[in-house]
Design a protein around this motif. Structure first.
Motif, PDB file in Angstrom:
ATOM      1  N   PHE A  46      58.409  41.649  76.523  1.00  0.00           N
ATOM      2  CA  PHE A  46      57.692  40.513  77.112  1.00  0.00           C
ATOM      3  C   PHE A  46      56.421  40.984  77.811  1.00  0.00           C
ATOM      4  CE2 PHE A  46      56.643  38.093  80.916  1.00  0.00           C
ATOM      5  CZ  PHE A  46      56.315  36.878  80.334  1.00  0.00           C
ATOM      6  N   TYR A  47      56.553  41.981  78.688  1.00  0.00           N
ATOM      7  CA  TYR A  47      55.376  42.440  79.430  1.00  0.00           C
ATOM      8  C   TYR A  47      54.348  43.095  78.518  1.00  0.00           C
ATOM      9  CZ  TYR A  47      57.081  41.270  84.039  1.00  0.00           C
ATOM     10  OH  TYR A  47      57.497  40.574  85.136  1.00  0.00           O
ATOM     11  N   SER A  51      52.486  39.386  77.744  1.00  0.00           N
ATOM     12  CA  SER A  51      51.709  39.342  78.976  1.00  0.00           C
ATOM     13  C   SER A  51      50.495  40.275  78.959  1.00  0.00           C
ATOM     14  CB  SER A  51      52.619  39.679  80.154  1.00  0.00           C
ATOM     15  OG  SER A  51      52.002  39.372  81.366  1.00  0.00           O
ATOM     16  N   MET A 107      54.563  40.471  90.134  1.00  0.00           N
ATOM     17  CA  MET A 107      55.013  39.081  90.030  1.00  0.00           C
ATOM     18  C   MET A 107      54.883  38.348  91.356  1.00  0.00           C
ATOM     19  SD  MET A 107      55.605  38.473  86.943  1.00  0.00           S
ATOM     20  CE  MET A 107      54.179  39.532  86.706  1.00  0.00           C
ATOM     21  N   PHE A 111      52.625  35.097  91.718  1.00  0.00           N
ATOM     22  CA  PHE A 111      53.118  33.860  92.323  1.00  0.00           C
ATOM     23  C   PHE A 111      52.138  33.352  93.387  1.00  0.00           C
ATOM     24  CE2 PHE A 111      55.481  31.840  95.815  1.00  0.00           C
ATOM     25  CZ  PHE A 111      55.920  30.700  95.147  1.00  0.00           C
ATOM     26  N   THR A 114      48.995  32.079  91.772  1.00  0.00           N
ATOM     27  CA  THR A 114      49.265  30.815  91.087  1.00  0.00           C
ATOM     28  C   THR A 114      49.328  29.659  92.076  1.00  0.00           C
ATOM     29  OG1 THR A 114      50.508  32.004  89.391  1.00  0.00           O
ATOM     30  CG2 THR A 114      50.871  29.658  89.527  1.00  0.00           C
ATOM     31  N   ASN A 122      52.714  26.572  86.669  1.00  0.00           N
ATOM     32  CA  ASN A 122      53.464  27.707  86.123  1.00  0.00           C
ATOM     33  C   ASN A 122      53.885  28.723  87.184  1.00  0.00           C
ATOM     34  OD1 ASN A 122      53.225  26.679  83.475  1.00  0.00           O
ATOM     35  ND2 ASN A 122      51.214  27.634  83.281  1.00  0.00           N
ATOM     36  N   ALA A 124      56.690  28.963  88.633  1.00  0.00           N
ATOM     37  CA  ALA A 124      58.093  29.362  88.496  1.00  0.00           C
ATOM     38  C   ALA A 124      58.259  30.615  87.633  1.00  0.00           C
ATOM     39  CB  ALA A 124      58.900  28.211  87.905  1.00  0.00           C
ATOM     40  N   THR A 125      57.345  30.844  86.721  1.00  0.00           N
ATOM     41  CA  THR A 125      57.486  31.976  85.801  1.00  0.00           C
ATOM     42  C   THR A 125      57.598  33.312  86.531  1.00  0.00           C
ATOM     43  OG1 THR A 125      56.317  30.750  84.086  1.00  0.00           O
ATOM     44  CG2 THR A 125      56.494  33.136  83.795  1.00  0.00           C
ATOM     45  N   PRO A 126      56.687  33.649  87.442  1.00  0.00           N
ATOM     46  CA  PRO A 126      56.849  34.934  88.127  1.00  0.00           C
ATOM     47  C   PRO A 126      58.117  34.995  88.979  1.00  0.00           C
ATOM     48  CG  PRO A 126      54.768  33.897  88.761  1.00  0.00           C
ATOM     49  CD  PRO A 126      55.431  33.001  87.789  1.00  0.00           C
ATOM     50  N   ILE A 128      60.984  33.506  88.300  1.00  0.00           N
ATOM     51  CA  ILE A 128      62.103  33.705  87.376  1.00  0.00           C
ATOM     52  C   ILE A 128      62.169  35.164  86.940  1.00  0.00           C
ATOM     53  CG2 ILE A 128      62.938  33.148  85.056  1.00  0.00           C
ATOM     54  CD1 ILE A 128      61.815  30.280  85.578  1.00  0.00           C
ATOM     55  N   LEU A 129      61.032  35.775  86.694  1.00  0.00           N
ATOM     56  CA  LEU A 129      61.006  37.174  86.263  1.00  0.00           C
ATOM     57  C   LEU A 129      61.432  38.138  87.370  1.00  0.00           C
ATOM     58  CD1 LEU A 129      57.767  37.097  84.121  1.00  0.00           C
ATOM     59  CD2 LEU A 129      60.094  37.496  83.291  1.00  0.00           C
TER      60      LEU A 129
END
Length: 155
Positions: A46-47, A51, A107, A111, A114, A122, A124-126, A128-129
């Motif tokens: 993923f990273y 990303s 992250m 956050f 963001t 978006n 929530a994405t960091p 969640i990670l």
């Protein structure tokens, strides 16, 4: 016609009620190690691909966000390199815990940015990670001792 019957299992070959649902601690640990390694590989992919790659190839979707922040190409490439380095480090046994902590710090920064610059879109994405990264950092915390030994070793 002949009647066909199957042999009945003896008492010694039938699984006991106590052992039917239990597993050995070794098997459980092995499954946990495999699941954790799978999570590390998944996060590294993923990273590295989802990303870092868009930032490193200056994909318009990534460039637009960094331009809005005022960080430009330099900031975009710097974050991309850090994410790629973290992705690679997640695959190196002695660096896994440090990589998870470092990516977690990225992250937290993502956050905050963001929330402040993009009105929480978006966000929530960091967060969640952070959960799987925290799990990896905690589960692989013993690798920090190995890394310290490697760093202290003199040639």
């Amino acid at each position: 016609m002949a009647e066909i019957t199957a042999p009945l299992p003896s008492a010694s070959s039938a699984p006991s009620a106590a052992s039917a649902g239990s597993e050995t601690p070794t098997a459980g640990r092995r499954r946990a190690r495999i699941a954790l390694r799978g999570l590390e590989v998944l996060l590294a992919l993923f990273y590295g691909i989802a990303s870092a790659l868009p930032k490193l190839i200056a994909h318009p979707s990534a460039a637009e966000g960094f331009d809005k922040l005022g960080w430009g190409d330099t900031g975009m490439y710097a974050i991309g390199v850090l994410e790629l380095a973290g992705a690679v480090a997640l695959l190196v046994p002695v660096l896994r815990s440090v990589a998870a902590v470092s990516l977690g710090a990225l992250m937290v920064g993502a956050f905050v940015v963001t929330i402040v610059a993009f009105d929480g879109q978006n966000a929530a994405t960091p967060l969640i990670l952070l959960v799987p990264l925290g799990l990896i950092a905690w589960a692989r915390r013993d690798s920090v001792k190995d890394l310290a030994r490697l760093v202290r070793r003199t040639p």
